[in-house]
Design a protein around this motif. Sequence first.
Motif, PDB file in Angstrom:
ATOM      1  N   ARG A 186       0.747  -1.279   0.081  1.00 10.98           N
ATOM      2  CA  ARG A 186      -0.044   0.045   0.189  1.00 10.98           C
ATOM      3  C   ARG A 186       0.950   1.340  -0.027  1.00 10.98           C
ATOM      4  N   PHE A 187       1.781   1.261   0.832  1.00 12.91           N
ATOM      5  CA  PHE A 187       2.740   2.365   0.860  1.00 12.91           C
ATOM      6  C   PHE A 187       3.333   2.746  -0.649  1.00 12.91           C
ATOM      7  N   ILE A 188       3.945   1.907  -1.176  1.00 11.48           N
ATOM      8  CA  ILE A 188       4.497   1.910  -2.465  1.00 11.48           C
ATOM      9  C   ILE A 188       3.442   2.351  -3.669  1.00 11.48           C
ATOM     10  N   PHE A 189       2.427   2.025  -3.545  1.00 12.37           N
ATOM     11  CA  PHE A 189       1.230   2.079  -4.344  1.00 12.37           C
ATOM     12  C   PHE A 189       0.840   3.634  -4.215  1.00 12.37           C
ATOM     13  N   ASP A 190       1.082   4.034  -2.896  1.00 12.26           N
ATOM     14  CA  ASP A 190       0.308   5.539  -2.633  1.00 12.26           C
ATOM     15  C   ASP A 190       1.786   6.495  -3.019  1.00 12.26           C
ATOM     16  N   LEU A 191       2.834   5.961  -2.989  1.00 18.69           N
ATOM     17  CA  LEU A 191       3.912   6.628  -3.423  1.00 18.69           C
ATOM     18  C   LEU A 191       3.973   6.927  -4.653  1.00 18.69           C
ATOM     19  N   GLY A 192       3.774   5.808  -5.478  1.00 18.30           N
ATOM     20  CA  GLY A 192       3.746   5.949  -6.839  1.00 18.30           C
ATOM     21  C   GLY A 192       2.405   6.961  -7.436  1.00 18.30           C
ATOM     22  N   ALA A 209       4.940  12.106   5.551  1.00 20.24           N
ATOM     23  CA  ALA A 209       6.401  12.542   5.567  1.00 20.24           C
ATOM     24  C   ALA A 209       7.334  11.183   5.259  1.00 20.24           C
ATOM     25  N   ASP A 210       6.763  10.081   5.654  1.00 14.56           N
ATOM     26  CA  ASP A 210       7.596   8.879   5.263  1.00 14.56           C
ATOM     27  C   ASP A 210       8.112   8.803   3.569  1.00 14.56           C
ATOM     28  N   MET A 211       7.254   9.544   2.940  1.00  8.67           N
ATOM     29  CA  MET A 211       7.302   9.629   1.227  1.00  8.67           C
ATOM     30  C   MET A 211       8.274  10.668   0.940  1.00  8.67           C
ATOM     31  N   ALA A 212       8.793  11.534   1.842  1.00  9.04           N
ATOM     32  CA  ALA A 212       9.470  12.828   1.191  1.00  9.04           C
ATOM     33  C   ALA A 212      10.786  12.327   0.749  1.00  9.04           C
ATOM     34  N   GLN A 213      11.473  11.500   1.409  1.00 10.41           N
ATOM     35  CA  GLN A 213      12.846  11.154   0.965  1.00 10.41           C
ATOM     36  C   GLN A 213      12.780  10.265  -0.349  1.00 10.41           C
ATOM     37  N   PRO A 214      11.758   9.325  -0.583  1.00  9.44           N
ATOM     38  CA  PRO A 214      11.822   8.522  -1.588  1.00  9.44           C
ATOM     39  C   PRO A 214      11.355   9.607  -2.881  1.00  9.44           C
ATOM     40  N   VAL A 215      10.522  10.587  -2.564  1.00  4.35           N
ATOM     41  CA  VAL A 215      10.247  11.308  -3.614  1.00  4.35           C
ATOM     42  C   VAL A 215      11.435  12.393  -4.025  1.00  4.35           C
ATOM     43  N   ARG A 216      12.048  12.798  -2.965  1.00  3.34           N
ATOM     44  CA  ARG A 216      13.288  13.590  -3.433  1.00  3.34           C
ATOM     45  C   ARG A 216      14.439  12.902  -4.265  1.00  3.34           C
ATOM     46  N   LEU A 217      14.419  11.253  -4.066  1.00  4.48           N
ATOM     47  CA  LEU A 217      15.478  10.699  -4.776  1.00  4.48           C
ATOM     48  C   LEU A 217      14.960   9.859  -5.976  1.00  4.48           C
ATOM     49  N   HIS A 218      13.665  10.087  -6.390  1.00  5.80           N
ATOM     50  CA  HIS A 218      13.137   9.243  -7.239  1.00  5.80           C
ATOM     51  C   HIS A 218      13.531   9.387  -8.851  1.00  5.80           C
ATOM     52  N   ALA A 262      12.469   4.603  -3.565  1.00  2.00           N
ATOM     53  CA  ALA A 262      12.928   5.562  -4.587  1.00  2.00           C
ATOM     54  C   ALA A 262      13.288   5.083  -5.869  1.00  2.00           C
ATOM     55  N   ASN A 263      14.080   4.019  -5.790  1.00  2.68           N
ATOM     56  CA  ASN A 263      14.804   3.431  -7.126  1.00  2.68           C
ATOM     57  C   ASN A 263      13.607   2.626  -7.813  1.00  2.68           C
ATOM     58  N   LEU A 264      12.803   1.689  -7.054  1.00  8.33           N
ATOM     59  CA  LEU A 264      11.574   1.166  -7.712  1.00  8.33           C
ATOM     60  C   LEU A 264      10.563   2.305  -8.364  1.00  8.33           C
ATOM     61  N   ILE A 265      10.412   3.138  -7.843  1.00 10.47           N
ATOM     62  CA  ILE A 265       9.506   4.251  -8.257  1.00 10.47           C
ATOM     63  C   ILE A 265      10.292   4.934  -9.751  1.00 10.47           C
ATOM     64  N   LEU A 295      12.119   3.274 -11.614  1.00  8.26           N
ATOM     65  CA  LEU A 295      12.245   2.251 -12.556  1.00  8.26           C
ATOM     66  C   LEU A 295      11.032   2.070 -13.274  1.00  8.26           C
ATOM     67  N   VAL A 296       9.851   1.794 -12.417  1.00  8.67           N
ATOM     68  CA  VAL A 296       8.640   1.776 -13.313  1.00  8.67           C
ATOM     69  C   VAL A 296       7.998   3.138 -13.930  1.00  8.67           C
ATOM     70  N   ASP A 297       8.356   4.238 -13.252  1.00  5.96           N
ATOM     71  CA  ASP A 297       8.126   5.490 -13.773  1.00  5.96           C
ATOM     72  C   ASP A 297       8.805   5.822 -15.341  1.00  5.96           C
ATOM     73  N   ARG A 298      10.015   4.959 -15.364  1.00  6.59           N
ATOM     74  CA  ARG A 298      10.718   5.024 -16.851  1.00  6.59           C
ATOM     75  C   ARG A 298      10.073   4.173 -17.603  1.00  6.59           C
ATOM     76  N   VAL A 299       9.369   2.783 -17.123  1.00  6.54           N
ATOM     77  CA  VAL A 299       8.644   1.897 -17.896  1.00  6.54           C
ATOM     78  C   VAL A 299       7.436   2.668 -18.164  1.00  6.54           C
ATOM     79  N   ASP A 300       6.971   3.466 -17.661  1.00 10.36           N
ATOM     80  CA  ASP A 300       5.773   4.039 -18.085  1.00 10.36           C
ATOM     81  C   ASP A 300       6.077   5.149 -19.283  1.00 10.36           C
ATOM     82  N   ALA A 301       7.161   5.740 -19.194  1.00 11.39           N
ATOM     83  CA  ALA A 301       7.711   6.807 -20.122  1.00 11.39           C
ATOM     84  C   ALA A 301       7.819   5.823 -21.407  1.00 11.39           C
ATOM     85  N   LEU A 302       8.242   4.707 -21.279  1.00 11.52           N
ATOM     86  CA  LEU A 302       8.663   3.752 -22.391  1.00 11.52           C
ATOM     87  C   LEU A 302       7.316   3.389 -23.240  1.00 11.52           C
TER      88      LEU A 302
END
Length: 415
Positions: free
Chosen positions: A58-64, A107-116, A136-139, A141-148
């Motif tokens: 759920r956390f990684i989904f909301d982060l996405g 607040a737990d999302m702040a650093q992953p967003v900073r580094l994504h 951060a790196n998983l976001i 990775l899949v962010d770039r999958v979406d761009a492709l």
Amino acid sequence: MSTHHPHALLGADLRSVIYALSDALDLVGIDDLAHGKRVGIMAAECLRSQGVSDEETRFIFDLGLLHDIGVSSTVTHGHLVKEFDWESSQKHCLTGYELLRDFAPLADMAQPVRLHHTHWADLVQRDHDRQVLLQANLIYLVDRVDALSAPHYADGSLLMHTERIRGEISARSGSFFAPELVDLFLEASRSESFWLNLEPRSIQTYLNDMRTRGRRHVMNIGELKQLATIFSRIVDAKSPFTAEHSLGVARLARWLGERCDLPVARCEQLEIAGLLHDIGKLRVPDEILDKPAKLDERERKVMNAHSFETYQILKPIPGFDEIALWAAYHHESPGGDGYPFRVSAERLCLEARILRVADIFQAMAQDRPYRTGLPAEKVAAFMQELVDQGRVDADLVALTLADLPAAMAAAKPAG
């Protein structure tokens, strides 16, 4: 509802607001309205394939859903979905971090967003908790999958390109992406269902399923205002023409509500409606919002749709029925010739009329890049002109002009 917060808005739980506001972020795509949702789905599916706990999923989904919270410019969004890597990609990451870091529930999302958008080869040099780096790196990775994948959504040809996309990600293992995350993605994306989840109908089903999972966190009024302020800052950052407009409208609307002797809880809701009234502007292209000259007919039609978009975003949030209407009606006129609903005077409740007055007054008083704000007496003359034309509530304008210095102070937040 907590007994410690008597003015909490019933049912305004954090997940419902996150989902609704992810719709707002996705508006920035103009024609592509699901980037954040697809990123969340792919990240969650990667973790699910490893049997990770529901809470982490759920956390990684909301982060996405919220990873691009720092993006309000349609130009920036264009870079993000059309280029694999680009020079200014870090700017929106930092903006997102600054928006989230002081809001305790997220607040737990702040650093992953900073580094994504930071490459794995650089991330491993950082002194951060490894779990944060992997999130951060998983976001990323899949962010770039979406761009492709983006060029292939419209024509339904994505399944013809998945092997090439998987190859592009695999080729960047160890440089852009953590090898263990690349392996995770390659395993999860072997199935057609991984990709079919990204179709519009599947996205909706996935969202509905995720909405039912997890604990409800009913926000108190302070948290709700803080979250509304975060999103007002995203809207106001979209254009130098609108900087701090939402904040000024919220303050002036509350000030007017108090002078109308509305209950405290009603004034709090008015303030939130003011903060969120322009959230639909995220779908207006930058070049229209930033145009100093008069808009042509097509541009005006695009601009005039923004308050309907605001309604679409806010209406699904439980407890927001009234706030959604007040915010959506801020361009409606007592004469029935406003937009986009063209409602008549008898259907315009006091709160909606307050927001309209606050919106126009603030826009006149505020400094804009192409002009300084009008002095108080000119704002007053302009508002009186609108009264004479039957376009704003006469009593509310009289109330505003009765204490013009205080109204001006509320409309122009110190900064």
